[in-house]
Write a protein that holds these residues in place. Structure first.
Motif, PDB file in Angstrom:
ATOM      1  N   LEU A   1       0.822  -1.212   0.000  1.00  0.00           N
ATOM      2  CA  LEU A   1       0.000   0.000   0.000  1.00  0.00           C
ATOM      3  C   LEU A   1       0.852   1.258   0.000  1.00  0.00           C
ATOM      4  N   GLY A   2       2.053   1.192   0.564  1.00  0.00           N
ATOM      5  CA  GLY A   2       2.932   2.357   0.547  1.00  0.00           C
ATOM      6  C   GLY A   2       3.287   2.781  -0.869  1.00  0.00           C
ATOM      7  N   VAL A   3       3.566   1.811  -1.730  1.00  0.00           N
ATOM      8  CA  VAL A   3       3.874   2.114  -3.135  1.00  0.00           C
ATOM      9  C   VAL A   3       2.660   2.733  -3.823  1.00  0.00           C
ATOM     10  N   VAL A   4       1.473   2.198  -3.529  1.00  0.00           N
ATOM     11  CA  VAL A   4       0.244   2.733  -4.125  1.00  0.00           C
ATOM     12  C   VAL A   4       0.011   4.170  -3.662  1.00  0.00           C
ATOM     13  N   ILE A   5       0.274   4.453  -2.395  1.00  0.00           N
ATOM     14  CA  ILE A   5       0.073   5.813  -1.865  1.00  0.00           C
ATOM     15  C   ILE A   5       0.989   6.807  -2.561  1.00  0.00           C
ATOM     16  N   LEU A   6       2.252   6.425  -2.770  1.00  0.00           N
ATOM     17  CA  LEU A   6       3.215   7.358  -3.356  1.00  0.00           C
ATOM     18  C   LEU A   6       3.053   7.509  -4.866  1.00  0.00           C
ATOM     19  N   THR A   7       2.573   6.475  -5.544  1.00  0.00           N
ATOM     20  CA  THR A   7       2.428   6.551  -6.999  1.00  0.00           C
ATOM     21  C   THR A   7       1.040   7.004  -7.425  1.00  0.00           C
ATOM     22  N   GLY A   8       0.034   6.749  -6.599  1.00  0.00           N
ATOM     23  CA  GLY A   8      -1.329   7.133  -6.941  1.00  0.00           C
ATOM     24  C   GLY A   8      -1.938   6.298  -8.041  1.00  0.00           C
ATOM     25  N   THR A   9      -1.455   5.094  -8.249  1.00  0.00           N
ATOM     26  CA  THR A   9      -1.990   4.239  -9.299  1.00  0.00           C
ATOM     27  C   THR A   9      -1.846   2.774  -8.892  1.00  0.00           C
ATOM     28  N   LEU A  10      -2.692   1.928  -9.502  1.00  0.00           N
ATOM     29  CA  LEU A  10      -2.610   0.474  -9.317  1.00  0.00           C
ATOM     30  C   LEU A  10      -2.095  -0.222 -10.572  1.00  0.00           C
ATOM     31  N   ASN A  11      -1.773   0.556 -11.606  1.00  0.00           N
ATOM     32  CA  ASN A  11      -1.264   0.000 -12.848  1.00  0.00           C
ATOM     33  C   ASN A  11       0.217  -0.314 -12.682  1.00  0.00           C
ATOM     34  N   LEU A  12       0.609  -1.570 -12.901  1.00  0.00           N
ATOM     35  CA  LEU A  12       1.994  -1.976 -12.669  1.00  0.00           C
ATOM     36  C   LEU A  12       2.959  -1.301 -13.638  1.00  0.00           C
ATOM     37  N   SER A  13       2.543  -1.076 -14.885  1.00  0.00           N
ATOM     38  CA  SER A  13       3.416  -0.385 -15.837  1.00  0.00           C
ATOM     39  C   SER A  13       3.671   1.050 -15.400  1.00  0.00           C
ATOM     40  N   GLU A  14       2.645   1.715 -14.895  1.00  0.00           N
ATOM     41  CA  GLU A  14       2.817   3.088 -14.422  1.00  0.00           C
ATOM     42  C   GLU A  14       3.669   3.130 -13.152  1.00  0.00           C
ATOM     43  N   ILE A  15       3.546   2.119 -12.293  1.00  0.00           N
ATOM     44  CA  ILE A  15       4.379   2.056 -11.091  1.00  0.00           C
ATOM     45  C   ILE A  15       5.843   1.905 -11.482  1.00  0.00           C
ATOM     46  N   ALA A  16       6.127   1.039 -12.477  1.00  0.00           N
ATOM     47  CA  ALA A  16       7.507   0.874 -12.939  1.00  0.00           C
ATOM     48  C   ALA A  16       8.025   2.159 -13.576  1.00  0.00           C
ATOM     49  N   ALA A  17       7.197   2.822 -14.382  1.00  0.00           N
ATOM     50  CA  ALA A  17       7.628   4.062 -15.032  1.00  0.00           C
ATOM     51  C   ALA A  17       7.863   5.185 -14.032  1.00  0.00           C
ATOM     52  N   SER A  18       7.177   5.148 -12.882  1.00  0.00           N
ATOM     53  CA  SER A  18       7.342   6.202 -11.872  1.00  0.00           C
ATOM     54  C   SER A  18       8.699   6.142 -11.181  1.00  0.00           C
ATOM     55  N   GLN A  19       9.455   5.082 -11.403  1.00  0.00           N
ATOM     56  CA  GLN A  19      10.755   4.901 -10.753  1.00  0.00           C
ATOM     57  C   GLN A  19      11.907   5.190 -11.716  1.00  0.00           C
ATOM     58  N   SER A  20      11.693   6.080 -12.660  1.00  0.00           N
ATOM     59  CA  SER A  20      12.745   6.392 -13.626  1.00  0.00           C
ATOM     60  C   SER A  20      13.934   7.094 -12.977  1.00  0.00           C
ATOM     61  N   ASN A  21      13.709   7.809 -11.852  1.00  0.00           N
ATOM     62  CA  ASN A  21      14.801   8.524 -11.176  1.00  0.00           C
ATOM     63  C   ASN A  21      15.365   7.748  -9.992  1.00  0.00           C
ATOM     64  N   PHE A  22      14.514   7.005  -9.278  1.00  0.00           N
ATOM     65  CA  PHE A  22      14.952   6.269  -8.094  1.00  0.00           C
ATOM     66  C   PHE A  22      13.969   5.146  -7.827  1.00  0.00           C
ATOM     67  N   PRO A  23      14.429   4.010  -7.299  1.00  0.00           N
ATOM     68  CA  PRO A  23      13.509   2.920  -6.942  1.00  0.00           C
ATOM     69  C   PRO A  23      12.844   3.200  -5.603  1.00  0.00           C
ATOM     70  N   TRP A  24      11.649   2.665  -5.432  1.00  0.00           N
ATOM     71  CA  TRP A  24      10.894   2.921  -4.203  1.00  0.00           C
ATOM     72  C   TRP A  24      11.503   2.244  -2.990  1.00  0.00           C
ATOM     73  N   ILE A  25      12.399   1.293  -3.191  1.00  0.00           N
ATOM     74  CA  ILE A  25      13.009   0.617  -2.035  1.00  0.00           C
ATOM     75  C   ILE A  25      13.843   1.598  -1.217  1.00  0.00           C
ATOM     76  N   ILE A  26      14.309   2.688  -1.831  1.00  0.00           N
ATOM     77  CA  ILE A  26      15.102   3.688  -1.098  1.00  0.00           C
ATOM     78  C   ILE A  26      14.256   4.349  -0.012  1.00  0.00           C
ATOM     79  N   PHE A  27      12.994   4.632  -0.317  1.00  0.00           N
ATOM     80  CA  PHE A  27      12.124   5.334   0.629  1.00  0.00           C
ATOM     81  C   PHE A  27      11.242   4.371   1.426  1.00  0.00           C
ATOM     82  N   LEU A  28      11.048   3.158   0.933  1.00  0.00           N
ATOM     83  CA  LEU A  28      10.172   2.194   1.611  1.00  0.00           C
ATOM     84  C   LEU A  28      10.917   0.871   1.855  1.00  0.00           C
TER      85      LEU A  28
END
Length: 432
Positions: free
Chosen positions: A233-260
């Motif tokens: 749910l943390g990834v969903v909160i920060l990306t604002g989407t449930l689409n997996l392709s959009e979640i992957a595209a949202s990490q073009s600058n940094f992966p979410w593991i850095i913040f979560l």
């Protein structure tokens, strides 16, 4: 008087191999070729360059790259290619076969298992083929008091569910079998089928060991699915989407593991439990209940379950990469295509004729696939590693871990995501 095992004879082995090959070719000839002819009879063949494409003409065009490559590129854009070859079942099955090989060799090196360590030529790569032929040729034995329809259907449904899981994982930009807006909800729905399939297959065998393993699997999967869902749910909160392709595209600058990082750790632990990997292999537990809910499966029924298990392992590793490691994002390492190939399709080297249809894949797709595969293989390695170094835990420790500690950490991860969002540090648009 003890029985003496017969000596191995190469001639008998070759004879049995040829027998199996004969029946495979015979069945393909009697069933496969007529089926293809019937299908082709009802399909309207296309007209290409003023010529009606026939099966014979298609075979002759295979030797002509100027005609075959455009057809091949058009086929790669179809849903059938995505489902059967890439990024669907064929691609996932290839990674699953490699995972089996690497797991056996790695565990042999970690635990000094002489057999797998030295088995076969070329690092034992032929052992996979031998095991495959063994499963195909072994007799399928159905328990006398089993619920036969459910018992037969369970392995097939298990593989189909794992394949549906694979279909939701994006491999590169635009390369996903099912790119749905609610992709993450689809993942949760597919994962929810595995406990049902497991308990049904265990109950249908009408045997105590499978039933004990099925009950353990049900307890384990249900207790870990809640923290698994909460950890994402943390990834969903920060990306604002449930689409997996959009979640992957949202990490073009940094992966979410850095913040979560807490969410990534919780998801990885629950992923091990869902896969029934050590230290969470209580549903199988060879030293206690033979092979758990798999005990009564034999031949290719057992092989199908194992195939589904490793497809599921690949899908979970790919999901971890998409959600926390940036998906296909990474530095551009694929060299740019020559201008001649991009404009005219000219192949430099011994072939200098103009060949339309090149390149078959664009540079962004090749680079994304490369990074996705490298990250997924790394995650798979860490999934396999605990089997060689950790012991099995008790069922009470497992349930306590799932229902108390991991759920608490999952809520901590949600609070971290909410804090980053409302503090204006991160949001659907990235860094604020």
């Amino acid at each position: 008087m003890s029985a003496i095992a017969p000596k191995f004879k190469l001639s008998e082995f070759i004879k049995s191999l040829l027998d199996n090959l004969f029946w495979i070719v015979l069945l393909l000839s009697l069933i496969g070729i007529p089926a293809i002819q019937v299908v082709l009879f009802f399909i309207e063949m296309p007209v290409i360059n003023g010529e009606l494409l026939t099966p014979f003409l298609a075979l002759t065009w295979l030797a002509d790259p100027s005609r075959s490559l455009p057809i091949l590129k058009a086929f790669m854009a179809t849903d059938m290619f995505r489902v059967m070859a890439f990024p669907g079942f064929g691609f996932a099955a290839l990674i699953a076969a490699g995972t089996i090989f690497v797991e056996r060799k790695m565990l042999a090196k970690l635990q000094l298992r002489v057999g797998p360590f030295y088995c076969g030529k070329i690092e034992g790569i032929l052992q996979l083929m031998g095991d495959g032929l063994k499963l195909i040729s072994k007799e399928i034995i159905i328990p006398a008091k089993a619920d036969k329809p459910i018992f037969w259907a369970a392995p097939v449904i298990f593989v189909a569910t794992a394949a549906a899981f694979v279909a939701l994982i994006p491999v590169a930009p635009g390369w996903v079998v099912a790119d749905v807006d609610l992709g993450l909800l689809g993942v949760f729905a597919v994962i929810g089928f595995f406990p049902i399939i497991t308990i049904l297959s265990a109950w249908s065998a009408n045997s105590k060991f499978p039933f004990i393993g099925g009950i353990r699997a049900l307890f384990q999967m249900v207790s870990f699915e809640i923290p698994l869902i909460l950890s994402l749910l943390g990834v969903v909160i920060l990306t604002g989407t449930l689409n997996l392709s959009e979640i992957a595209a949202s990490q073009s600058n940094f992966p979410w593991i850095i913040f979560l990082p807490v969410g990534a750790i919780v998801f990885f632990i629950t992923m091990l439990a869902e896969l029934e990997r050590i230290p969470f292999d209580l549903p199988e537990a060879e030293s206690e209940i033979v092979a758990g809910w798999l005990t009564e499966f034999s031949g290719m029924m057992y092989g199908l379950v194992q195939l589904g298990t490793y497809l599921k392992l690949y899908a979970f590793a790919g999901l971890f990469v998409v959600l926390f490691l940036g998906g296909w994002n990474g530095p551009m390492v694929v060299p740019p295509f020559p201008e001649e190939i991009l404009t005219d399709g000219i192949v430099m080297g011994p072939i200098t004729a103009k060949i339309p249809g090149l390149p078959l894949f664009d540079q962004e797709m090749l680079n994304g696939t490369l990074w996705f595969v490298l990250k997924t293989v790394g995650v798979i390695f860490f999934i396999l590693l605990p089997r060689g170094v950790f012991p099995r835990i008790r069922i009470d420790m497992l349930l306590s871990l799932g229902w108390t500690k991991l759920i608490g950490l999952a809520f901590v991860n949600i609070f971290i995501a909410l804090g980053l969002l409302y503090a204006g540090v991160l949001g659907p648009g990235g860094l604020q």
